[in-house]
Design an enzyme around this catalytic site. Sequence first.
Site, PDB file in Angstrom:
ATOM      1  CB  CYS A   1     118.388  73.561  63.672  1.00  0.00           C
ATOM      2  SG  CYS A   1     116.976  74.672  63.694  1.00  0.00           S
TER       3      CYS A   1
ATOM      4  CG  HIS B   1     117.036  70.489  65.949  1.00  0.00           C
ATOM      5  ND1 HIS B   1     116.997  71.452  66.914  1.00  0.00           N
ATOM      6  CD2 HIS B   1     116.348  70.970  64.884  1.00  0.00           C
ATOM      7  CE1 HIS B   1     116.318  72.501  66.443  1.00  0.00           C
ATOM      8  NE2 HIS B   1     115.913  72.227  65.224  1.00  0.00           N
TER       9      HIS B   1
ATOM     10  CG  ASN C   1     113.056  74.535  66.312  1.00  0.00           C
ATOM     11  OD1 ASN C   1     114.157  74.715  66.821  1.00  0.00           O
ATOM     12  ND2 ASN C   1     112.904  74.293  65.018  1.00  0.00           N
TER      13      ASN C   1
HETATM   14  C1  COA Z   1     105.719  74.245  59.988  1.00  0.00           C
HETATM   15  C2  COA Z   1     104.930  72.954  59.922  1.00  0.00           C
HETATM   16  C3  COA Z   1     104.522  72.530  61.306  1.00  0.00           C
HETATM   17  C4  COA Z   1     103.675  73.217  59.106  1.00  0.00           C
HETATM   18  O1  COA Z   1     102.936  72.004  59.014  1.00  0.00           O
HETATM   19  P1  COA Z   1     102.378  71.522  57.589  1.00  0.00           P
HETATM   20  O2  COA Z   1     101.673  70.263  57.843  1.00  0.00           O
HETATM   21  O3  COA Z   1     103.539  71.487  56.643  1.00  0.00           O
HETATM   22  O4  COA Z   1     101.384  72.647  57.272  1.00  0.00           O
HETATM   23  P2  COA Z   1     101.213  73.528  55.929  1.00  0.00           P
HETATM   24  O5  COA Z   1     102.181  74.661  55.974  1.00  0.00           O
HETATM   25  O6  COA Z   1     101.236  72.620  54.737  1.00  0.00           O
HETATM   26  O7  COA Z   1      99.789  74.085  56.151  1.00  0.00           O
HETATM   27  C5  COA Z   1      98.634  73.229  56.175  1.00  0.00           C
HETATM   28  C6  COA Z   1      97.417  74.074  56.430  1.00  0.00           C
HETATM   29  O8  COA Z   1      97.445  74.555  57.780  1.00  0.00           O
HETATM   30  C7  COA Z   1      97.356  75.993  57.782  1.00  0.00           C
HETATM   31  N1  COA Z   1      98.206  76.502  58.860  1.00  0.00           N
HETATM   32  C8  COA Z   1      99.508  76.832  58.813  1.00  0.00           C
HETATM   33  N2  COA Z   1      99.911  77.244  60.015  1.00  0.00           N
HETATM   34  C9  COA Z   1      98.865  77.168  60.840  1.00  0.00           C
HETATM   35  C10 COA Z   1      98.657  77.455  62.212  1.00  0.00           C
HETATM   36  N3  COA Z   1      99.664  77.900  62.999  1.00  0.00           N
HETATM   37  N4  COA Z   1      97.444  77.252  62.743  1.00  0.00           N
HETATM   38  C11 COA Z   1      96.431  76.796  61.992  1.00  0.00           C
HETATM   39  N5  COA Z   1      96.555  76.516  60.680  1.00  0.00           N
HETATM   40  C12 COA Z   1      97.750  76.690  60.099  1.00  0.00           C
HETATM   41  C13 COA Z   1      97.847  76.407  56.428  1.00  0.00           C
HETATM   42  O9  COA Z   1      97.343  77.664  56.060  1.00  0.00           O
HETATM   43  C14 COA Z   1      97.313  75.291  55.553  1.00  0.00           C
HETATM   44  O10 COA Z   1      95.967  75.522  55.283  1.00  0.00           O
HETATM   45  P3  COA Z   1      95.328  75.158  53.858  1.00  0.00           P
HETATM   46  O11 COA Z   1      95.498  73.685  53.720  1.00  0.00           O
HETATM   47  O12 COA Z   1      93.913  75.605  54.007  1.00  0.00           O
HETATM   48  O13 COA Z   1      96.131  75.928  52.863  1.00  0.00           O
HETATM   49  C15 COA Z   1     105.723  71.831  59.225  1.00  0.00           C
HETATM   50  O14 COA Z   1     105.876  72.096  57.868  1.00  0.00           O
HETATM   51  C16 COA Z   1     107.077  71.631  59.834  1.00  0.00           C
HETATM   52  O15 COA Z   1     107.211  71.303  61.000  1.00  0.00           O
HETATM   53  N6  COA Z   1     108.119  71.749  59.026  1.00  0.00           N
HETATM   54  C17 COA Z   1     109.463  71.527  59.492  1.00  0.00           C
HETATM   55  C18 COA Z   1     109.883  72.710  60.246  1.00  0.00           C
HETATM   56  C19 COA Z   1     111.182  72.535  60.884  1.00  0.00           C
HETATM   57  O16 COA Z   1     111.569  71.457  61.234  1.00  0.00           O
HETATM   58  N7  COA Z   1     111.818  73.656  61.009  1.00  0.00           N
HETATM   59  C20 COA Z   1     112.989  73.786  61.720  1.00  0.00           C
HETATM   60  C21 COA Z   1     114.086  73.131  61.086  1.00  0.00           C
HETATM   61  S1  COA Z   1     115.284  73.487  62.109  1.00  0.00           S
END
Ligand code: COA
Length: 333
Positions: free
Chosen positions: A115, A260, A290
């Site tokens: 990224c 980004h 992304n």
């Molecule tokens: C990936 C991202 C959106 C996930 O969001 P989050 O709030 O951290 O979500 P979590 O992984 O903690 O999951 C929360 C819950 O949602 C669920 N979940 C995960 N993905 C899901 C989806 N696509 N749809 C529905 N539910 C989902 C999980 O299983 C979890 O359930 P639980 O609480 O029953 O265990 C977030 O972590 C993020 O954006 N991170 C940064 C990523 C990023 O910037 N990456 C690129 C860098 S270049």
Amino acid sequence: MQYSKIIGLGHAVPQTIVTNDDLSKILDTSDEWITERTGIKERRFFDPEIEGSLAKMAKKAADMALERAGKTKDDIDFVIFASITPDYFFPGSSVLLQRELEMDTIGCLDIRNACSGFIYSLSVADQFIKTGMYKNIMVVGGEIQSTAIDLTDRGRSTAVIFGDGVGVAILSASEEQGILSTHLHAEGKYAEELYVKDPGSSRTKEERQPEQILDTSGFKVYMNGNMVFKHAVVRFQEVIEEALNQNNLSASDIDMLIPHQANLRISKFIQSKLGLPDENVFNNIQKYGNTTAASIPIALSEAWGEGKIKEGDLVCLAAFGSGFTWGSALIRW
Ligand SMILES: CC(C)(COP(=O)(O)OP(=O)(O)OC[C@H]1O[C@@H](n2cnc3c(N)ncnc32)[C@H](O)[C@@H]1OP(=O)(O)O)[C@@H](O)C(=O)NCCC(=O)NCCS
């Protein structure tokens, strides 16, 4: 003093639009969850029958950038291509784009900083121009992520955020101010928090050349989303402030911030920390997801094309991603 200026921008995205509802049909997810957690409404997925290859998509974006810059491919002295999803494991996509554009035997360089790849590339190009080695450099960020993500329930938190596309900037030597400074950082101890393991050389011969790929998980993107999020919000702010401090500027001097496009929540958080109004921040993650190295040049190309960046504006670019790596660039437009 010699500066490098962005004199043209172009972008290309695949035709196929994949909405959150489309993903909900194949994954246990929903439009509501994706919108609330990421801000993404749809993304583009590459189709080899339509777009051909990453290099072919990059040619489209490069043609647009060259035309808007008033240059031809023969004016370009060097190509830098940021991608973690090149057409081949090697060589990288810079030479393939050079071939597509039928350029002369100019040098081509590949950067694989995920990224942050576009900002790293911009920084390298800026140094080449400032030292007088090259006058016009084509800087590309492009990805096809859709074929590497795990489109099963196991990979749902990662699969919903990525998309495909390419952005291109033409950098040119100028006496007028352009890129003011760039700031690059990395923290390799977090390499495995966001990575694709295979076909890496850390594997044994049997694992790198399996007769049958029984466990294909190593080929898919693994991301510790929570941890990436926590580091991203800190590093984005830090590296933007580093750039502002170096140039004796403050956040209120920023006319346009292009972060980004990792997650709308991250962008909004940075925006509020810097106290910037909505019109001074550009986001298009809602449409494209992304797109890793492509996200900044696509956003920059759109913002500039829509007249949201004007001559003399102070533009700030910032990125964070796999590595971890992060960086910023401050540009006087
Ligand atoms: C990936 C991202 C959106 C996930 O969001 P989050 O709030 O951290 O979500 P979590 O992984 O903690 O999951 C929360 C819950 O949602 C669920 N979940 C995960 N993905 C899901 C989806 N696509 N749809 C529905 N539910 C989902 C999980 O299983 C979890 O359930 P639980 O609480 O029953 O265990 C977030 O972590 C993020 O954006 N991170 C940064 C990523 C990023 O910037 N990456 C690129 C860098 S270049």
